[in-house]
Write an enzyme that holds these catalytic residues in place. Sequence first.
Site, mmCIF file in Angstrom:
data_model
loop_
_atom_site.group_PDB
_atom_site.id
_atom_site.type_symbol
_atom_site.label_atom_id
_atom_site.label_comp_id
_atom_site.label_asym_id
_atom_site.label_seq_id
_atom_site.Cartn_x
_atom_site.Cartn_y
_atom_site.Cartn_z
ATOM 1 C CD GLN A 105 -2.530 -1.151 2.715
ATOM 2 O OE1 GLN A 105 -2.153 -1.911 3.585
ATOM 3 N NE2 GLN A 105 -3.517 -0.296 2.923
ATOM 4 C CG ASP A 108 7.808 3.760 1.092
ATOM 5 O OD1 ASP A 108 7.980 2.731 0.403
ATOM 6 O OD2 ASP A 108 7.418 3.721 2.283
ATOM 7 C CG HIS A 123 -2.764 2.668 -2.245
ATOM 8 N ND1 HIS A 123 -2.786 2.530 -0.874
ATOM 9 C CD2 HIS A 123 -3.885 2.052 -2.698
ATOM 10 C CE1 HIS A 123 -3.879 1.864 -0.505
ATOM 11 N NE2 HIS A 123 -4.551 1.569 -1.598
ATOM 12 C CB CYS A 182 3.041 18.790 -17.987
ATOM 13 S SG CYS A 182 3.506 17.325 -18.923
ATOM 14 C CB CYS A 185 1.361 18.867 -22.631
ATOM 15 S SG CYS A 185 0.565 18.827 -20.988
ATOM 16 N N GLY A 251 -1.130 -3.232 17.071
ATOM 17 C CA GLY A 251 -2.405 -2.540 17.182
ATOM 18 C C GLY A 251 -3.501 -3.168 16.336
ATOM 19 C CB CYS A 267 7.144 -5.543 10.625
ATOM 20 S SG CYS A 267 7.135 -3.806 10.187
#
Length: 277
Positions: A105, A108, A123, A182, A185, A251, A267
């Site tokens: 998700q 980074d 994402h 951009c 364009c 949690g 983790c």
Amino acid sequence: MPDDFHPGPLDQLLEQMAGRRFLVLTGAGISTASGIPDYRDSEGVRRGRQPMMYQEFLASTEARRRYWARAMLGWPRVRQARPNAAHEALAQLQADQRISGLITQNVDALHDQAGSQAVIELHGSLHRVLCLDCTQRSERQQIQQLMEAQNPYLADVDAAQAPDGDTLLDPAFEARFQVPRCPHCKGDRLKPDVVFFGENVATATAARATQAVEDAEGLLVVGSSLMAFSAFRLCRAIKDQGKPLLAINRGKTRADELLDLKVEEACERVLPLLTQR
């Protein structure tokens, strides 16, 4: 092994995963040890202010100005972040063919930097910028250099870091910000190549994630509260298929009632031990 780490949950995790190739789904909790803030506390409650919604970003030039002013100051932290022991452990597990794949998700790109292959970025990634006018993509660092050149008044401004490269910038600094155009364009509707709140995951990406769940023999969630439906639906799918659902997360998660096992430890401590074992 750390003195305050109890091996019981790790043994249970090993027992559940033995002989099966699990798919791994990661969330913001895996990157906090790399210095990137997460969205939610241990109860799954969102920290701080509401993030910008996709519809707001599309509809308002002022909203895009506000977003990019804050993001210009937040990008260096994301760019300089490095994978931690948890990212590296997952890359090793994949290299050893102990896991079937990786969905994240996070935006980074730390899994890529750690050496993980074919990561499904549910994402998107902050390292890319999409033009909503011509649909061309640019490297984020190129857009960063444009913004810094056009907005030198922000060079010495210090803003508190927020999740996903955002910052808590005083609105007084936003009014004179020049939004980048951009490079392809010259349009002024540039958007980070990520899924905003209120925006749907790309159809092709959702299909890849669904297929990865079909192909896996179980799902291990790492560092995610699963409050985003795009991730929670994958947990429901794995359970509907009669496969085990495990989590390493400190949690509450949205899938607590579905989990076969939850290890409530950091983790970045559990995954390296899992890799060693």
